[in-house]
Design a protein around this motif. Structure first.
Motif, mmCIF file in Angstrom:
data_model
loop_
_atom_site.group_PDB
_atom_site.id
_atom_site.type_symbol
_atom_site.label_atom_id
_atom_site.label_comp_id
_atom_site.label_asym_id
_atom_site.label_seq_id
_atom_site.Cartn_x
_atom_site.Cartn_y
_atom_site.Cartn_z
ATOM 1 N N HIS A 17 23.431 -15.419 7.469
ATOM 2 C CA HIS A 17 22.714 -15.973 6.326
ATOM 3 C C HIS A 17 23.711 -16.515 5.300
ATOM 4 C CE1 HIS A 17 19.429 -13.716 8.036
ATOM 5 N NE2 HIS A 17 20.096 -12.597 7.869
ATOM 6 N N SER A 65 21.045 -19.151 9.987
ATOM 7 C CA SER A 65 19.771 -19.405 9.292
ATOM 8 C C SER A 65 20.081 -19.958 7.914
ATOM 9 C CB SER A 65 18.921 -18.137 9.180
ATOM 10 O OG SER A 65 19.286 -17.379 8.047
ATOM 11 N N ASN A 68 16.046 -18.318 4.112
ATOM 12 C CA ASN A 68 14.826 -18.782 3.460
ATOM 13 C C ASN A 68 13.984 -17.669 2.851
ATOM 14 O OD1 ASN A 68 13.241 -20.937 2.645
ATOM 15 N ND2 ASN A 68 11.893 -20.759 4.414
ATOM 16 N N ASN A 96 18.700 -23.093 11.604
ATOM 17 C CA ASN A 96 17.586 -22.346 11.027
ATOM 18 C C ASN A 96 16.801 -21.708 12.163
ATOM 19 O OD1 ASN A 96 16.107 -21.249 8.981
ATOM 20 N ND2 ASN A 96 14.712 -22.967 8.833
ATOM 21 N N ASP A 98 14.464 -19.246 13.760
ATOM 22 C CA ASP A 98 13.345 -18.427 13.278
ATOM 23 C C ASP A 98 13.520 -16.948 13.586
ATOM 24 O OD1 ASP A 98 12.024 -20.629 12.224
ATOM 25 O OD2 ASP A 98 10.844 -20.977 14.055
ATOM 26 N N GLN A 101 15.796 -14.899 10.395
ATOM 27 C CA GLN A 101 15.494 -15.169 8.996
ATOM 28 C C GLN A 101 15.945 -14.030 8.105
ATOM 29 O OE1 GLN A 101 14.356 -18.234 7.830
ATOM 30 N NE2 GLN A 101 14.986 -18.604 9.933
#
Length: 106
Positions: A17, A65, A68, A96, A98, A101
């Motif tokens: 991240h 990611s 988000n 990104n 999924d 995240q």
């Protein structure tokens, strides 16, 4: 020139991240940048009669990611790119995925 060895050093940092990881990996990135500058400077000084470029290095970051959490992915993406520019990272790629995240339940 003939007989001169060329060396290319590539650093790749893979992180999950952008926000937390840039804080945690900042010391590592700064250390790599410092080593790169010192190595290139030492080589340049010891090879004054040779062409520069006997050694090259690059630093790349792959982020899995955009972070988000709280729908801040676009902001985190921009912050990550800006931080990498400030740190003199050669390239940053932010995926990104999924499955990766950011967030307390992820």
């Amino acid at each position: 020139s003939e007989g001169t060895a060329k060396c290319r050093i590539i650093y790749l940092l893979v992180i999950a991240h952008p926000d937390d990881e840039i804080m945690f990996f900042y010391p590592t990135i700064r250390s790599i940048v410092g080593r790169r500058r010192k190595l290139e400077s030492n080589l340049s000084n010891s090879n004054k009669n040779k062409k520069n470029g006997d050694i090259t290095s690059s630093i790349h970051i792959l982020c899995l990611s955009n972070g988000n959490y709280d729908l801040l992915g676009k902001i985190r993406h921009k912050e990550m790119v800006r931080a990498c520019q400030e740190l003199k990272v050669d390239s940053v790629e932010i995926l990104n995925d999924d499955r990766l995240q950011d967030g307390p339940n992820e």
